[in-house]
Structure formats: C-alpha cells, structure tokens
Design a protein around this motif. Structure first.
Motif, PDB file in Angstrom:
ATOM      1  N   HIS A 142       0.826  -1.198   0.000  1.00  0.00           N
ATOM      2  CA  HIS A 142       0.000   0.000   0.000  1.00  0.00           C
ATOM      3  C   HIS A 142       0.868   1.259   0.000  1.00  0.00           C
ATOM      4  O   HIS A 142       2.067   1.221   0.298  1.00  0.00           O
ATOM      5  CB  HIS A 142      -0.942  -0.011   1.210  1.00  0.00           C
ATOM      6  CG  HIS A 142      -1.978  -1.089   1.130  1.00  0.00           C
ATOM      7  ND1 HIS A 142      -3.152  -0.952   0.425  1.00  0.00           N
ATOM      8  CD2 HIS A 142      -2.003  -2.352   1.660  1.00  0.00           C
ATOM      9  CE1 HIS A 142      -3.864  -2.056   0.516  1.00  0.00           C
ATOM     10  NE2 HIS A 142      -3.201  -2.929   1.270  1.00  0.00           N
ATOM     11  N   GLY A 143       0.229   2.384  -0.305  1.00  0.00           N
ATOM     12  CA  GLY A 143       0.960   3.630  -0.478  1.00  0.00           C
ATOM     13  C   GLY A 143       1.650   4.116   0.780  1.00  0.00           C
ATOM     14  O   GLY A 143       2.677   4.808   0.703  1.00  0.00           O
ATOM     15  N   ASN A 144       1.105   3.815   1.953  1.00  0.00           N
ATOM     16  CA  ASN A 144       1.722   4.278   3.210  1.00  0.00           C
ATOM     17  C   ASN A 144       2.785   3.317   3.727  1.00  0.00           C
ATOM     18  O   ASN A 144       3.360   3.537   4.792  1.00  0.00           O
ATOM     19  CB  ASN A 144       0.650   4.481   4.283  1.00  0.00           C
ATOM     20  CG  ASN A 144      -0.181   3.231   4.509  1.00  0.00           C
ATOM     21  OD1 ASN A 144       0.001   2.226   3.821  1.00  0.00           O
ATOM     22  ND2 ASN A 144      -1.098   3.310   5.465  1.00  0.00           N
ATOM     23  N   ALA A 145       3.077   2.243   2.982  1.00  0.00           N
ATOM     24  CA  ALA A 145       4.097   1.288   3.414  1.00  0.00           C
ATOM     25  C   ALA A 145       5.478   1.769   2.994  1.00  0.00           C
ATOM     26  O   ALA A 145       5.629   2.581   2.074  1.00  0.00           O
ATOM     27  CB  ALA A 145       3.815  -0.090   2.808  1.00  0.00           C
ATOM     28  N   GLU A 146       6.492   1.267   3.688  1.00  0.00           N
ATOM     29  CA  GLU A 146       7.857   1.642   3.363  1.00  0.00           C
ATOM     30  C   GLU A 146       8.309   0.938   2.085  1.00  0.00           C
ATOM     31  O   GLU A 146       7.845  -0.142   1.746  1.00  0.00           O
ATOM     32  CB  GLU A 146       8.792   1.273   4.522  1.00  0.00           C
ATOM     33  CG  GLU A 146       8.499   2.033   5.807  1.00  0.00           C
ATOM     34  CD  GLU A 146       9.485   1.671   6.909  1.00  0.00           C
ATOM     35  OE1 GLU A 146      10.337   0.791   6.658  1.00  0.00           O
ATOM     36  OE2 GLU A 146       9.399   2.262   7.994  1.00  0.00           O
ATOM     37  N   GLY A 147       9.248   1.584   1.395  1.00  0.00           N
ATOM     38  CA  GLY A 147       9.783   1.004   0.167  1.00  0.00           C
ATOM     39  C   GLY A 147       9.137   1.606  -1.063  1.00  0.00           C
ATOM     40  O   GLY A 147       8.092   2.280  -1.000  1.00  0.00           O
ATOM     41  N   GLU A 148       9.771   1.365  -2.227  1.00  0.00           N
ATOM     42  CA  GLU A 148       9.266   1.893  -3.474  1.00  0.00           C
ATOM     43  C   GLU A 148       7.991   1.169  -3.893  1.00  0.00           C
ATOM     44  O   GLU A 148       7.754   0.023  -3.515  1.00  0.00           O
ATOM     45  CB  GLU A 148      10.331   1.742  -4.576  1.00  0.00           C
ATOM     46  CG  GLU A 148      10.751   0.314  -4.836  1.00  0.00           C
ATOM     47  CD  GLU A 148      11.799   0.223  -5.914  1.00  0.00           C
ATOM     48  OE1 GLU A 148      12.109   1.258  -6.528  1.00  0.00           O
ATOM     49  OE2 GLU A 148      12.310  -0.888  -6.140  1.00  0.00           O
ATOM     50  N   ARG A 149       7.187   1.872  -4.673  1.00  0.00           N
ATOM     51  CA  ARG A 149       5.942   1.292  -5.137  1.00  0.00           C
ATOM     52  C   ARG A 149       6.214   0.219  -6.187  1.00  0.00           C
ATOM     53  O   ARG A 149       7.124   0.349  -7.001  1.00  0.00           O
ATOM     54  CB  ARG A 149       5.037   2.376  -5.712  1.00  0.00           C
ATOM     55  CG  ARG A 149       4.534   3.370  -4.669  1.00  0.00           C
ATOM     56  CD  ARG A 149       3.393   4.197  -5.202  1.00  0.00           C
ATOM     57  NE  ARG A 149       2.796   5.030  -4.169  1.00  0.00           N
ATOM     58  CZ  ARG A 149       1.697   5.774  -4.349  1.00  0.00           C
ATOM     59  NH1 ARG A 149       1.114   5.783  -5.546  1.00  0.00           N
ATOM     60  NH2 ARG A 149       1.219   6.492  -3.363  1.00  0.00           N
ATOM     61  N   LEU A 150       5.406  -0.812  -6.157  1.00  0.00           N
ATOM     62  CA  LEU A 150       5.577  -1.915  -7.085  1.00  0.00           C
ATOM     63  C   LEU A 150       4.877  -1.622  -8.401  1.00  0.00           C
ATOM     64  O   LEU A 150       3.794  -1.023  -8.425  1.00  0.00           O
ATOM     65  CB  LEU A 150       5.017  -3.208  -6.477  1.00  0.00           C
ATOM     66  CG  LEU A 150       5.607  -3.642  -5.132  1.00  0.00           C
ATOM     67  CD1 LEU A 150       4.911  -4.899  -4.636  1.00  0.00           C
ATOM     68  CD2 LEU A 150       7.106  -3.867  -5.258  1.00  0.00           C
ATOM     69  N   ALA A 151       5.503  -2.037  -9.500  1.00  0.00           N
ATOM     70  CA  ALA A 151       4.912  -1.829 -10.824  1.00  0.00           C
ATOM     71  C   ALA A 151       3.577  -2.546 -10.942  1.00  0.00           C
ATOM     72  O   ALA A 151       2.641  -2.054 -11.568  1.00  0.00           O
ATOM     73  CB  ALA A 151       5.878  -2.314 -11.906  1.00  0.00           C
ATOM     74  N   ARG A 152       3.485  -3.689 -10.312  1.00  0.00           N
ATOM     75  CA  ARG A 152       2.245  -4.453 -10.378  1.00  0.00           C
ATOM     76  C   ARG A 152       1.107  -3.706  -9.694  1.00  0.00           C
ATOM     77  O   ARG A 152      -0.033  -3.682 -10.182  1.00  0.00           O
ATOM     78  CB  ARG A 152       2.485  -5.806  -9.736  1.00  0.00           C
ATOM     79  CG  ARG A 152       1.314  -6.771  -9.849  1.00  0.00           C
ATOM     80  CD  ARG A 152       0.655  -6.955  -8.522  1.00  0.00           C
ATOM     81  NE  ARG A 152      -0.336  -8.023  -8.563  1.00  0.00           N
ATOM     82  CZ  ARG A 152      -1.225  -8.230  -7.612  1.00  0.00           C
ATOM     83  NH1 ARG A 152      -1.243  -7.460  -6.535  1.00  0.00           N
ATOM     84  NH2 ARG A 152      -2.105  -9.209  -7.726  1.00  0.00           N
ATOM     85  N   ASP A 153       1.394  -3.070  -8.550  1.00  0.00           N
ATOM     86  CA  ASP A 153       0.361  -2.306  -7.850  1.00  0.00           C
ATOM     87  C   ASP A 153      -0.042  -1.073  -8.634  1.00  0.00           C
ATOM     88  O   ASP A 153      -1.218  -0.686  -8.644  1.00  0.00           O
ATOM     89  CB  ASP A 153       0.872  -1.901  -6.462  1.00  0.00           C
ATOM     90  CG  ASP A 153       1.065  -3.112  -5.561  1.00  0.00           C
ATOM     91  OD1 ASP A 153       0.493  -4.170  -5.859  1.00  0.00           O
ATOM     92  OD2 ASP A 153       1.803  -2.981  -4.563  1.00  0.00           O
ATOM     93  N   GLN A 154       0.915  -0.436  -9.304  1.00  0.00           N
ATOM     94  CA  GLN A 154       0.588   0.722 -10.132  1.00  0.00           C
ATOM     95  C   GLN A 154      -0.336   0.325 -11.267  1.00  0.00           C
ATOM     96  O   GLN A 154      -1.288   1.055 -11.595  1.00  0.00           O
ATOM     97  CB  GLN A 154       1.881   1.335 -10.696  1.00  0.00           C
ATOM     98  CG  GLN A 154       2.817   1.896  -9.640  1.00  0.00           C
ATOM     99  CD  GLN A 154       2.240   3.125  -8.951  1.00  0.00           C
ATOM    100  OE1 GLN A 154       1.524   3.021  -7.957  1.00  0.00           O
ATOM    101  NE2 GLN A 154       2.558   4.295  -9.493  1.00  0.00           N
ATOM    102  N   ASN A 155      -0.083  -0.818 -11.884  1.00  0.00           N
ATOM    103  CA  ASN A 155      -0.962  -1.294 -12.952  1.00  0.00           C
ATOM    104  C   ASN A 155      -2.363  -1.587 -12.426  1.00  0.00           C
ATOM    105  O   ASN A 155      -3.365  -1.262 -13.067  1.00  0.00           O
ATOM    106  CB  ASN A 155      -0.373  -2.552 -13.598  1.00  0.00           C
ATOM    107  CG  ASN A 155       0.903  -2.279 -14.362  1.00  0.00           C
ATOM    108  OD1 ASN A 155       1.157  -1.155 -14.792  1.00  0.00           O
ATOM    109  ND2 ASN A 155       1.717  -3.293 -14.540  1.00  0.00           N
ATOM    110  N   LEU A 156      -2.411  -2.195 -11.252  1.00  0.00           N
ATOM    111  CA  LEU A 156      -3.711  -2.533 -10.674  1.00  0.00           C
ATOM    112  C   LEU A 156      -4.501  -1.281 -10.325  1.00  0.00           C
ATOM    113  O   LEU A 156      -5.731  -1.230 -10.550  1.00  0.00           O
ATOM    114  CB  LEU A 156      -3.506  -3.403  -9.431  1.00  0.00           C
ATOM    115  CG  LEU A 156      -4.771  -3.889  -8.714  1.00  0.00           C
ATOM    116  CD1 LEU A 156      -5.684  -4.634  -9.676  1.00  0.00           C
ATOM    117  CD2 LEU A 156      -4.400  -4.770  -7.526  1.00  0.00           C
ATOM    118  N   ARG A 157      -3.835  -0.249  -9.800  1.00  0.00           N
ATOM    119  CA  ARG A 157      -4.539   0.998  -9.486  1.00  0.00           C
ATOM    120  C   ARG A 157      -5.087   1.654 -10.751  1.00  0.00           C
ATOM    121  O   ARG A 157      -6.205   2.168 -10.765  1.00  0.00           O
ATOM    122  CB  ARG A 157      -3.592   1.945  -8.755  1.00  0.00           C
ATOM    123  CG  ARG A 157      -3.211   1.500  -7.346  1.00  0.00           C
ATOM    124  CD  ARG A 157      -2.427   2.586  -6.636  1.00  0.00           C
ATOM    125  NE  ARG A 157      -2.074   2.190  -5.271  1.00  0.00           N
ATOM    126  CZ  ARG A 157      -0.897   1.656  -4.931  1.00  0.00           C
ATOM    127  NH1 ARG A 157       0.042   1.476  -5.856  1.00  0.00           N
ATOM    128  NH2 ARG A 157      -0.656   1.313  -3.679  1.00  0.00           N
TER     129      ARG A 157
END
Length: 256
Positions: free
Chosen positions: A170-185
C-alpha cells in the motif's frame, strides 16, 4: 536441413550426401547416429542481431507434441498413456520480430518459473516487458526488478493482474511502489481494456504470431525422443526462424 525440410536423421544424411555429390565435393557426411548423439549436448546459438537500443520483449509459451496422435485416433480410441507434450517458452522483440530468448521445459513447469532464466539470455536493455496473467507472480516481479537494477534503465512491466487481485504494498508502506500495484490501481481507475491500450499491452500478440510462424514452418511436433535432443531441436528451429526473419518480413499496414 532436418528442420527446414522436415527430414528424419537418416533422410538428412542422404539429402546432404546427394547435395555434395551434385557439387562434386568429396566431403564425408556424418552418420545419422552421430547426429543423434551430438544433439544431446549441442550448444545452438539463436543467431539474433543485437538491437541498437532498449527493446520491448514479449514472452509467452506454447505446447509441442511428443508422440503425437491424430484427431481421428483420439476420437475413436481416446488418449494413450504415452501422450505428452513439451512447453516452448519464447521471448520475442516486437520491433524486429526476432527470438531473443528460448527455453523448453516439461508440461508441468509454469511460465513464471522460467522468466528469470529467459531474462539472462537477453543481452540488450529491456525497456518494456509484456506477458499474460500467468506471469503475475512475485518471483517474476522480483526478477524484473533485479534486471532493472542491473541494466541501470527503467523497465516498464505490462503484466495484467489477475481478476480479484489485491494491492501487495500500500501507499503508506515503506519502500518503493511496485509496478504491479501501479498497474492494478490504473486498471481500477480506467478499466482493463483502456489500460491495455495505454500500456501498449496488445503488442504481446506478436509473441503468438511468432509461435504461429514457428508451428506453420516446422510443425507442432518434436521428432526426438530424448529430452536433451528435443531441446536442441527447439533451439535449432528458433535459430532458423531468426535467419528467416533477418532475410525479410512482410510490411503490415492499416487499410482505410
């Protein structure tokens, strides 16, 4: 010669002997049994031409029959116990149509399990990778992230998340955003159809086109009985197909 002219090993030996006789060249022709033994450990390069920049790699797999049976026999008597197939995994450059990576596995190996090994075969930087939902696995995204760090260039991933998929980080989690999550959003915002158009996902159909060409030219069956020989047979076909692609491809355009 065996792959292009659909010859057996013994027939290939006779064909080459006839060609050398016509050319009046007193050269020895390898025995068919020698070809069979050497095929078990033959290293076959794909013979692809390196691209000048980053490529759009599309990956997919298809089945190749082993001990194939005709439709009539299956309909009348059913499948035999020896019926099986191999999976041919291909990675194709959408711009040139050349096969950049190839692997052969048994039919119980998933597509996602071989992606990391296929990436090792690609020498050019990968600008975008497209695959179907079978590659929507954590191991695939981990391998793609590692490849992105190694090449030092951004790698766009267009793998559609499966229906009912959830956000991994999720967006408030530490670390860079995952490409898979960006596609899903993005899919949740505009829909799966529009996302495919925006991400140029439909170029993935060129992988199916490459496999159609492969089966049209060489057939969908493997004549070798040993697994290593079957793998060599697949790589030889891919190498020949790359040579044909380099000789010329038809120019397709939209007729209005």
């Amino acid at each position: 010669l065996k792959a292009v002219y659909h010859q057996t090993l013994r027939g290939t030996q006779g064909l080459l002997r006839s060609v050398l006789d016509l050319m009046r060249m007193p050269l020895p022709v390898p025995d068919y049994s020698t070809l069979c033994r050497r095929a078990q450990r033959l290293n076959v390069p794909l013979g692809d031409v390196a691209a000048s920049g980053a490529i759009h790699l599309v990956v997919d797999s298809t089945g190749c029959k082993v001990f194939g049976e005709g439709e009539w026999k299956v309909r009348q008597h059913g499948y035999s116990k020896r019926r099986t197939w191999r999976k041919m995994h291909l990675g194709i450059d959408t711009q040139s149509g050349q096969i950049k990576a190839a692997m052969m596995t048994t039919n119980d190996v998933a597509d996602s399990e071989v992606l990391s090994n296929m990436l090792l075969q690609v020498t050019e930087p990968i600008g975008q990778l497209s695959g179907d939902g079978g590659y929507d696995k954590r191991t695939c995204y981990t391998a793609l992230q590692e490849r992105e760090r190694q090449q030092g260039q951004p790698l766009k991933v267009t793998i559609p998340p499966r229906h009912g998929a959830r956000i991994w980080r999720h967006g408030n989690a530490e670390g860079e955003r995952l490409a898979r999550d960006q596609n899903l959003r993005r899919i949740r915002q505009v829909g799966r159809k529009r996302w495919k158009e925006e991400s140029n996902y439909h170029r993935r159909s060129l992988a199916e086109t490459g496999m159609f060409r492969h089966k049209t030219i060489f057939g969908d069956e493997l004549s070798a009985r040993c697994f290593n020989n079957q793998a060599t047979e697949v790589f030889v076909r891919c190498s020949v197909l790359n040579k044909m692609t380099q000789l010329g491809m038809p120019e397709s355009y939209l007729v209005e």
